[in-house]
Design an enzyme around this catalytic site. Structure first.
Site, PDB file in Angstrom:
ATOM      1  N   ASP A   1      -1.865   0.182   8.529  1.00 33.78           N
ATOM      2  CA  ASP A   1      -0.659   1.097   8.374  1.00 33.78           C
ATOM      3  C   ASP A   1       0.258   0.803   9.023  1.00 33.78           C
ATOM      4  O   ASP A   1       1.470   1.381   9.102  1.00 33.78           O
ATOM      5  CB  ASP A   1      -0.793   3.013   8.022  1.00 33.78           C
ATOM      6  CG  ASP A   1      -2.173   2.992   7.828  1.00 33.78           C
ATOM      7  OD1 ASP A   1      -2.336   2.379   5.923  1.00 33.78           O
ATOM      8  OD2 ASP A   1      -2.825   4.212   7.116  1.00 33.78           O
TER       9      ASP A   1
ATOM     10  N   HIS B   1       1.012   5.051   0.998  1.00 35.16           N
ATOM     11  CA  HIS B   1       0.021   6.074   2.453  1.00 35.16           C
ATOM     12  C   HIS B   1       0.648   7.502   2.297  1.00 35.16           C
ATOM     13  O   HIS B   1       1.932   7.559   2.322  1.00 35.16           O
ATOM     14  CB  HIS B   1       0.333   5.393   4.038  1.00 35.16           C
ATOM     15  CG  HIS B   1      -0.783   5.859   4.618  1.00 35.16           C
ATOM     16  ND1 HIS B   1      -2.083   5.808   4.930  1.00 35.16           N
ATOM     17  CD2 HIS B   1       0.118   7.436   5.807  1.00 35.16           C
ATOM     18  CE1 HIS B   1      -2.387   7.206   5.809  1.00 35.16           C
ATOM     19  NE2 HIS B   1      -0.920   7.546   6.671  1.00 35.16           N
TER      20      HIS B   1
ATOM     21  N   ASN C   1       0.703  -1.153   0.237  1.00 38.73           N
ATOM     22  CA  ASN C   1       0.109  -0.026  -0.164  1.00 38.73           C
ATOM     23  C   ASN C   1       1.680   1.308   0.734  1.00 38.73           C
ATOM     24  O   ASN C   1       1.932   0.935   0.114  1.00 38.73           O
ATOM     25  CB  ASN C   1      -0.894   0.071   1.754  1.00 38.73           C
ATOM     26  CG  ASN C   1      -1.699   0.963   1.132  1.00 38.73           C
ATOM     27  OD1 ASN C   1      -2.215   1.611  -0.169  1.00 38.73           O
ATOM     28  ND2 ASN C   1      -2.024   1.641   2.688  1.00 38.73           N
TER      29      ASN C   1
ATOM     30  N   SER D   1       4.422   6.625   1.707  1.00 43.57           N
ATOM     31  CA  SER D   1       5.580   5.895   2.702  1.00 43.57           C
ATOM     32  C   SER D   1       4.747   3.958   1.971  1.00 43.57           C
ATOM     33  O   SER D   1       3.937   4.389   1.791  1.00 43.57           O
ATOM     34  CB  SER D   1       5.563   4.688   4.474  1.00 43.57           C
ATOM     35  OG  SER D   1       5.737   6.404   5.192  1.00 43.57           O
TER      36      SER D   1
HETATM   37  C1  GAR Z   1      -3.038   8.956  -2.896  1.00 53.45           C
HETATM   38  O1  GAR Z   1      -2.306   9.787  -2.373  1.00 53.45           O
HETATM   39  C2  GAR Z   1      -2.456   7.885  -1.647  1.00 53.45           C
HETATM   40  O2  GAR Z   1      -1.403   7.672  -0.620  1.00 53.45           O
HETATM   41  C3  GAR Z   1      -3.672   8.252  -0.341  1.00 53.45           C
HETATM   42  O3  GAR Z   1      -5.073   7.909  -1.451  1.00 53.45           O
HETATM   43  C4  GAR Z   1      -4.232   8.795  -2.968  1.00 53.45           C
HETATM   44  C5  GAR Z   1      -5.054   8.195  -3.880  1.00 53.45           C
HETATM   45  O4  GAR Z   1      -4.567   8.656  -4.895  1.00 53.45           O
HETATM   46  N1  GAR Z   1      -3.910   6.666   0.192  1.00 53.45           N
HETATM   47  C6  GAR Z   1      -4.438   6.567   1.163  1.00 53.45           C
HETATM   48  O5  GAR Z   1      -4.775   7.118   1.581  1.00 53.45           O
HETATM   49  C7  GAR Z   1      -4.851   4.976   1.562  1.00 53.45           C
HETATM   50  N2  GAR Z   1      -4.902   4.756   3.747  1.00 53.45           N
HETATM   51  P1  GAR Z   1      -4.551   8.285  -6.662  1.00 53.45           P
HETATM   52  O6  GAR Z   1      -5.948   7.470  -6.879  1.00 53.45           O
HETATM   53  O7  GAR Z   1      -4.310   9.614  -7.319  1.00 53.45           O
HETATM   54  O8  GAR Z   1      -3.760   7.213  -6.779  1.00 53.45           O
END
Ligand code: GAR
Length: 325
Positions: A151, A115, A113, A142
């Protein structure tokens, strides 16, 4: 990397939203030398715009809305698609659903994942606002292994992003996204190819070998080895070979009971065992490590057995007693 690209890993990506990280991963996979192929992009959100990006590139997509379904029912539908795709790894890229513990355990060490924080700081949501409110100099992202605890799995790679004066959560989020797009493809490439990386394989063998009583490292004929007993009179129980003597294998050599067993094992499982140059003649067998699906518990058992075959009786007796508990 040449070796790794011969063994391309198949990855599936789960998304919930815009899927920009998925797109970064997908386009990185289309560059020559990528050690992974994207075989499926799946979402719980029928409106996730990343699905169209993937479909346009000819990648199989799958959608199953979570609405009106229990977590177990929804997870089961997603996992069915995952299994059908033949993916070896599941990459979460903005997948905003928590997977059930059972799902995560079935895919142990194979779900990753990204984060948007410098873990272990700011698990969960609102990471940008929390970093700004705390007065941190840097935010970041991360990549981590997914475990049942949110996480909290091993962090594989991070990127730092400076927090500027007058920063807002939105302005910070935009820059963290840029950083994520650099980080994620590289972290995934490293992770899926580490089973072909001699440094990673050596570290794993070393960690297992050195947990055995009175084990220590000693080079032998230009390869690292492991001995049991004193520095002076110890005996080798394992040798690490990185494509030694023209072999294509990265392997650990361990002691069999003799030629009959050695030849029998190689005949039964030639994808697992081979007869190493020179050492093979005296009953050492090679366990091939640079291959898919290495069973590390099996490697550990072989190291223990090999250690036992040369360890002094006082140590094996102690080990016998320890094994009873
Ligand atoms: C990303 O910034 C990722 O780090 C976050 O969601 C966004 C997805 O963007 N993930 C989390 O918060 C997971 N807990 P994307 O759909 O444009 O890749």
């Amino acid at each position: 990397m040449a070796e790794a690209s011969l063994h391309k890993a198949k990855v599936a990506i789960f998304i919930s939203g815009s899927g920009t990280n998925m797109a970064a991963l997908l386009y990185a996979s289309l560059i020559d030398g990528s050690p992974y192929d994207v075989v499926l992009v799946a979402s719980n959100n029928p409106d996730a715009s990343g699905l169209e990006i993937a479909a346009a590139e000819g990648i199989e997509t799958f959608v199953h809305s979570h609405k009106g379904h229990s977590r177990d029912v929804h997870d089961a539908a997603m996992e069915k698609a995952l299994l059908a795709s033949g993916a070896q790894y599941l990459i979460l890229a903005g997948y905003m659903r928590i997977l059930s513990d059972e799902f995560v355990r079935r895919w142990e060490s194979r779900i990753l994942n990204i984060h948007p924080s410098l873990l272990p700081k700011y698990k969960g949501l609102d990471t940008y606002a929390r970093a700004i409110a705390a007065g941190d100099s840097h935010a970041g992202a991360s990549v981590h292994v997914v475990t049942p605890e949110l996480d909290a799995g091993e962090v594989l790679a991070q990127v730092r992003v400076a927090i500027r004066a007058d920063e807002t959560p939105d302005s910070l989020a935009d820059r963290v996204k840029f950083a994520e797009h650099q980080l994620y493809p590289r972290a995934i490439a490293d992770y899926v190819s580490r089973g072909y990386n001699p440094d990673y394989l050596y570290d794993r063998i070393r960690a297992l070998a050195l947990t055995l009583p009175e084990a220590h490292c000693r080079d032998s004929h230009g390869s690292p080895g492991f001995r049991v007993g004193s520095e002076k009179s110890g005996k080798f129980f394992a040798h690490f070979n990185d494509q030694h003597h023209g072999s294509e294998h990265i392997a650990v050599l361990v002691k069999t009971s003799g030629m009959d067993e050695l030849l029998g094992l190689i005949e039964a499982q030639p994808e697992v065992y081979f007869k190493p140059a020179y050492y093979g003649a005296s009953g050492w067998i090679g366990l091939i490590l640079n291959r898919p699906g290495v069973d590390w518990a099996h490697v550990e058992q072989w190291l223990q057995r090999s250690w036992r075959s040369v360890a002094p009786a006082k140590l094996t007796k102690l080990q016998d007693i320890a094994d009873m508990f």
